[in-house]
Design a protein around this motif. Sequence first.
Motif, PDB file in Angstrom:
ATOM      1  N   ALA A  66       0.763  -1.253   0.150  1.00 58.43           N
ATOM      2  CA  ALA A  66       0.018  -0.062  -0.043  1.00 58.43           C
ATOM      3  C   ALA A  66       0.843   1.416   0.028  1.00 58.43           C
ATOM      4  O   ALA A  66       0.676   2.244  -0.730  1.00 58.43           O
ATOM      5  CB  ALA A  66      -0.857  -0.193   1.228  1.00 58.43           C
ATOM      6  N   ALA A  67       1.927   1.369   0.824  1.00 57.67           N
ATOM      7  CA  ALA A  67       2.848   2.450   0.893  1.00 57.67           C
ATOM      8  C   ALA A  67       3.380   2.740  -0.337  1.00 57.67           C
ATOM      9  O   ALA A  67       3.551   3.874  -0.948  1.00 57.67           O
ATOM     10  CB  ALA A  67       3.960   2.308   1.801  1.00 57.67           C
ATOM     11  N   ALA A  68       3.802   1.511  -1.083  1.00 60.47           N
ATOM     12  CA  ALA A  68       4.626   1.743  -2.444  1.00 60.47           C
ATOM     13  C   ALA A  68       3.539   1.994  -3.478  1.00 60.47           C
ATOM     14  O   ALA A  68       3.870   3.064  -4.450  1.00 60.47           O
ATOM     15  CB  ALA A  68       5.227   0.627  -2.709  1.00 60.47           C
TER      16      ALA A  68
ATOM     17  N   PRO B  56      -5.552  -7.949  -4.814  1.00 55.98           N
ATOM     18  CA  PRO B  56      -6.223  -6.661  -5.179  1.00 55.98           C
ATOM     19  C   PRO B  56      -7.135  -6.494  -3.760  1.00 55.98           C
ATOM     20  O   PRO B  56      -7.261  -4.987  -3.203  1.00 55.98           O
ATOM     21  CB  PRO B  56      -7.195  -6.860  -6.052  1.00 55.98           C
ATOM     22  N   GLU B  57      -7.703  -7.393  -3.105  1.00 57.04           N
ATOM     23  CA  GLU B  57      -8.358  -6.881  -1.854  1.00 57.04           C
ATOM     24  C   GLU B  57      -7.394  -6.621  -0.863  1.00 57.04           C
ATOM     25  O   GLU B  57      -7.660  -5.708  -0.067  1.00 57.04           O
ATOM     26  CB  GLU B  57      -9.080  -8.366  -1.409  1.00 57.04           C
TER      27      GLU B  57
ATOM     28  N   VAL C 113      -4.445   0.305   1.500  1.00 56.69           N
ATOM     29  CA  VAL C 113      -4.721   1.629   0.920  1.00 56.69           C
ATOM     30  C   VAL C 113      -5.726   2.564   1.765  1.00 56.69           C
ATOM     31  O   VAL C 113      -5.354   3.469   2.287  1.00 56.69           O
ATOM     32  CB  VAL C 113      -4.991   1.934  -0.516  1.00 56.69           C
ATOM     33  N   SER C 114      -6.721   1.776   2.230  1.00 63.01           N
ATOM     34  CA  SER C 114      -7.723   2.323   3.200  1.00 63.01           C
ATOM     35  C   SER C 114      -7.094   2.598   4.448  1.00 63.01           C
ATOM     36  O   SER C 114      -7.666   3.604   5.072  1.00 63.01           O
ATOM     37  CB  SER C 114      -8.796   1.143   3.171  1.00 63.01           C
ATOM     38  N   GLU C 115      -6.558   1.791   4.806  1.00 69.31           N
ATOM     39  CA  GLU C 115      -5.893   1.947   6.202  1.00 69.31           C
ATOM     40  C   GLU C 115      -4.726   2.904   6.301  1.00 69.31           C
ATOM     41  O   GLU C 115      -4.742   3.811   7.166  1.00 69.31           O
ATOM     42  CB  GLU C 115      -5.008   0.532   6.933  1.00 69.31           C
TER      43      GLU C 115
END
Length: 98
Positions: A35-37, A59-60, A66-68
Amino acid sequence: MFDAMRKYAARFRTSPRAEVPDGRERRPHNLFEAAAAYVAARTEDDQDGIDEASAWVSPEALSFGVSELASRAVAALARERNESPRTVARDLLGLPAS
């Protein structure tokens, strides 16, 4: 319901390990690294980086990460600005104050 959650979580524990060219094993990327990348690459408009980070996890899992990340970023900005998270989120999205 709990069975579905257990199966979903088991996918992360049983994901194959990546190998480095010299044959050593290295640990796979976790969803927060992905998510960070992914978010950093999107910010820099780096399509290669987006594609690479997207391939690290499902993807999930990427969506959850990303949401977190968004939640934590809004909370940190709200503390820094001494504003409510709702105000900060609306400001970041260019929405009028509610």
